[in-house]
Design a protein around this motif. Structure first.
Motif, PDB file in Angstrom:
ATOM      1  N   LYS A   1       0.859  -1.269   0.018  1.00 31.89           N
ATOM      2  CA  LYS A   1       0.080   0.024   0.076  1.00 31.89           C
ATOM      3  C   LYS A   1       0.989   1.176   0.031  1.00 31.89           C
ATOM      4  CE  LYS A   1      -3.751  -2.124   2.294  1.00 31.89           C
ATOM      5  NZ  LYS A   1      -4.615  -2.145   3.349  1.00 31.89           N
TER       6      LYS A   1
ATOM      7  N   GLU B   1      -1.940   5.645   4.907  1.00 37.96           N
ATOM      8  CA  GLU B   1      -2.007   5.144   3.560  1.00 37.96           C
ATOM      9  C   GLU B   1      -2.625   5.984   2.413  1.00 37.96           C
ATOM     10  OE1 GLU B   1      -4.543   1.830   3.895  1.00 37.96           O
ATOM     11  OE2 GLU B   1      -3.474   0.651   5.315  1.00 37.96           O
TER      12      GLU B   1
ATOM     13  N   VAL C   1      -4.744   6.961  -0.203  1.00 36.40           N
ATOM     14  CA  VAL C   1      -5.982   6.475  -1.052  1.00 36.40           C
ATOM     15  C   VAL C   1      -6.020   6.758  -2.595  1.00 36.40           C
ATOM     16  CG1 VAL C   1      -8.426   6.706  -1.217  1.00 36.40           C
ATOM     17  CG2 VAL C   1      -7.260   6.943   1.193  1.00 36.40           C
TER      18      VAL C   1
ATOM     19  N   ARG D   1      -8.121   7.080  -5.755  1.00 34.96           N
ATOM     20  CA  ARG D   1      -9.456   7.181  -5.989  1.00 34.96           C
ATOM     21  C   ARG D   1      -9.590   6.795  -7.522  1.00 34.96           C
ATOM     22  NH1 ARG D   1      -9.770  12.552  -2.551  1.00 34.96           N
ATOM     23  NH2 ARG D   1     -10.312  11.406  -0.707  1.00 34.96           N
TER      24      ARG D   1
END
Length: 134
Positions: free
Chosen positions: A31, A39, A41, A43
């Motif tokens: 990740k 972390e 993200v 999208r």
């Protein structure tokens, strides 16, 4: 002596290659984290979401056209044709947005692909209906 030396070097190169492959795999599945250890993200691409929503709108419009044509027993030709051309143009715009969405960096491209496929199917289907007269 030389033969065993070559075999040993060949084996060493193969092990190094395997190690690099494993490291790449680990990096791919790790990740992503930002500088604070949180972390990152990832999208969906904004234009991909637009493309998918346009595909849904075109499908709804097309189903509405079929329903109206069925209810009026095929006597709403002008209205159905005009809205059909609007749905056709809408699906072309959806393909365009999907292609732009594929160029966005560090995004998920699932919605782009879904939007492009659905809009392309609608575009081709409506083109066949308009030009061929199925």
């Amino acid at each position: 002596m030389q033969r065993s030396e070559r075999r040993r070097k060949k084996r060493q190169r193969e092990l190094e290659r395997q190690q690099r492959r494993r490291e790449k795999e680990v990096q791919r599945y790790q990740k992503k984290r930002n500088c604070y250890g949180e972390e990152k993200v990832i999208r969906h691409a904004k234009h991909g979401v637009r493309s998918t929503l346009i595909a849904i709108a075109a499908i709804v419009l097309l189903s509405l056209l079929v329903t109206v044509s069925y209810v009026q027993e095929g006597k709403a030709a002008t209205m159905i044709g005009a809205l059909g051309i609007c749905a056709w143009i809408l699906s072309g715009v959806g393909i365009f947005f999907g292609m732009i969405g594929l160029r966005e960096r560090e995004r998920k491209y699932l919605t782009c692909r879904i939007g492009i496929v659905c809009n392309a199917a609608l575009f081709v289907g409506l083109a066949i209906i308009f030009f061929r007269g199925i």
